[in-house]
Design a protein around this motif. Sequence first.
Motif, PDB file in Angstrom:
ATOM      1  N   GLU A 243     124.194 -38.946  22.210  1.00 52.97           N
ATOM      2  CA  GLU A 243     123.435 -39.348  21.029  1.00 52.97           C
ATOM      3  C   GLU A 243     122.165 -40.073  21.442  1.00 52.97           C
ATOM      4  O   GLU A 243     121.113 -39.897  20.834  1.00 52.97           O
ATOM      5  CB  GLU A 243     124.291 -40.242  20.130  1.00 52.97           C
ATOM      6  CG  GLU A 243     125.443 -39.512  19.479  1.00 52.97           C
ATOM      7  CD  GLU A 243     126.300 -40.423  18.622  1.00 52.97           C
ATOM      8  OE1 GLU A 243     125.799 -41.464  18.168  1.00 52.97           O
ATOM      9  OE2 GLU A 243     127.465 -40.085  18.409  1.00 52.97           O
ATOM     10  N   GLU A 244     122.275 -40.893  22.491  1.00 55.72           N
ATOM     11  CA  GLU A 244     121.140 -41.675  22.965  1.00 55.72           C
ATOM     12  C   GLU A 244     119.994 -40.784  23.425  1.00 55.72           C
ATOM     13  O   GLU A 244     118.835 -41.019  23.108  1.00 55.72           O
ATOM     14  CB  GLU A 244     121.601 -42.566  24.118  1.00 55.72           C
ATOM     15  CG  GLU A 244     120.574 -43.550  24.607  1.00 55.72           C
ATOM     16  CD  GLU A 244     121.161 -44.448  25.675  1.00 55.72           C
ATOM     17  OE1 GLU A 244     120.661 -44.380  26.807  1.00 55.72           O
ATOM     18  OE2 GLU A 244     122.099 -45.195  25.373  1.00 55.72           O
ATOM     19  N   GLN A 245     120.319 -39.733  24.181  1.00 57.45           N
ATOM     20  CA  GLN A 245     119.302 -38.821  24.697  1.00 57.45           C
ATOM     21  C   GLN A 245     119.087 -37.604  23.797  1.00 57.45           C
ATOM     22  O   GLN A 245     118.215 -36.785  24.067  1.00 57.45           O
ATOM     23  CB  GLN A 245     119.685 -38.359  26.094  1.00 57.45           C
ATOM     24  CG  GLN A 245     119.729 -39.477  27.096  1.00 57.45           C
ATOM     25  CD  GLN A 245     120.186 -38.996  28.461  1.00 57.45           C
ATOM     26  OE1 GLN A 245     120.521 -37.835  28.665  1.00 57.45           O
ATOM     27  NE2 GLN A 245     120.204 -39.909  29.407  1.00 57.45           N
ATOM     28  N   GLU A 246     119.897 -37.484  22.761  1.00 58.50           N
ATOM     29  CA  GLU A 246     119.856 -36.341  21.857  1.00 58.50           C
ATOM     30  C   GLU A 246     119.888 -35.037  22.639  1.00 58.50           C
ATOM     31  O   GLU A 246     119.052 -34.144  22.458  1.00 58.50           O
ATOM     32  CB  GLU A 246     118.646 -36.411  20.935  1.00 58.50           C
ATOM     33  CG  GLU A 246     118.686 -37.590  19.990  1.00 58.50           C
ATOM     34  CD  GLU A 246     117.508 -37.623  19.040  1.00 58.50           C
ATOM     35  OE1 GLU A 246     116.610 -36.756  19.119  1.00 58.50           O
ATOM     36  OE2 GLU A 246     117.490 -38.530  18.195  1.00 58.50           O
ATOM     37  N   SER A 247     120.879 -34.942  23.528  1.00 55.13           N
ATOM     38  CA  SER A 247     121.006 -33.756  24.366  1.00 55.13           C
ATOM     39  C   SER A 247     122.462 -33.336  24.456  1.00 55.13           C
ATOM     40  O   SER A 247     123.370 -34.111  24.169  1.00 55.13           O
ATOM     41  CB  SER A 247     120.463 -34.031  25.776  1.00 55.13           C
ATOM     42  OG  SER A 247     121.252 -35.014  26.410  1.00 55.13           O
ATOM     43  N   ILE A 248     122.648 -32.093  24.842  1.00 50.76           N
ATOM     44  CA  ILE A 248     123.989 -31.563  25.034  1.00 50.76           C
ATOM     45  C   ILE A 248     123.973 -30.785  26.343  1.00 50.76           C
ATOM     46  O   ILE A 248     122.993 -30.108  26.657  1.00 50.76           O
ATOM     47  CB  ILE A 248     124.434 -30.688  23.846  1.00 50.76           C
ATOM     48  CG1 ILE A 248     125.920 -30.384  23.931  1.00 50.76           C
ATOM     49  CG2 ILE A 248     123.594 -29.446  23.716  1.00 50.76           C
ATOM     50  CD1 ILE A 248     126.527 -29.904  22.636  1.00 50.76           C
ATOM     51  N   ALA A 249     125.023 -30.958  27.135  1.00 55.29           N
ATOM     52  CA  ALA A 249     125.052 -30.306  28.441  1.00 55.29           C
ATOM     53  C   ALA A 249     126.489 -30.086  28.886  1.00 55.29           C
ATOM     54  O   ALA A 249     127.397 -30.810  28.495  1.00 55.29           O
ATOM     55  CB  ALA A 249     124.324 -31.160  29.470  1.00 55.29           C
ATOM     56  N   ILE A 250     126.645 -29.064  29.718  1.00 54.88           N
ATOM     57  CA  ILE A 250     127.927 -28.811  30.364  1.00 54.88           C
ATOM     58  C   ILE A 250     127.914 -29.580  31.679  1.00 54.88           C
ATOM     59  O   ILE A 250     126.927 -29.545  32.415  1.00 54.88           O
ATOM     60  CB  ILE A 250     128.131 -27.308  30.614  1.00 54.88           C
ATOM     61  CG1 ILE A 250     128.198 -26.562  29.271  1.00 54.88           C
ATOM     62  CG2 ILE A 250     129.395 -27.063  31.438  1.00 54.88           C
ATOM     63  CD1 ILE A 250     128.266 -25.051  29.406  1.00 54.88           C
ATOM     64  N   ARG A 251     129.017 -30.285  31.939  1.00 60.18           N
ATOM     65  CA  ARG A 251     129.130 -31.071  33.151  1.00 60.18           C
ATOM     66  C   ARG A 251     130.536 -30.926  33.724  1.00 60.18           C
ATOM     67  O   ARG A 251     131.480 -30.681  32.974  1.00 60.18           O
ATOM     68  CB  ARG A 251     128.915 -32.544  32.878  1.00 60.18           C
ATOM     69  CG  ARG A 251     127.627 -32.879  32.185  1.00 60.18           C
ATOM     70  CD  ARG A 251     127.389 -34.389  32.165  1.00 60.18           C
ATOM     71  NE  ARG A 251     126.323 -34.782  31.292  1.00 60.18           N
ATOM     72  CZ  ARG A 251     125.051 -34.491  31.445  1.00 60.18           C
ATOM     73  NH1 ARG A 251     124.664 -33.766  32.449  1.00 60.18           N
ATOM     74  NH2 ARG A 251     124.135 -34.908  30.602  1.00 60.18           N
TER      75      ARG A 251
END
Length: 79
Positions: free
Chosen positions: A63-71
């Motif tokens: 939410e802080e970076q407004e990003s979504i990623a596979i990790r």
Amino acid sequence: MLVPFDALQQLPKTTLDNMVKEYLLTQLEDGSFASLDETALQQAITQCMLALKRGELVVEYSEEQESIAIRPQADTINN
């Protein structure tokens, strides 16, 4: 925040495939994505989807970076 695998299944297939492709791009050391043929790419996508299903890879929304990623699961904030 981790996105449950079941919730990922509700996304359009192209959206999830694009997320997986983006993840795979980050995994290539030499950046030569064009060198992968379509068969190799589809195999890599299938392997990535299986890793997501097993929980070895997770989708993390920041939410802080407004990003979504596979990790990798071990690299997540919530670990």
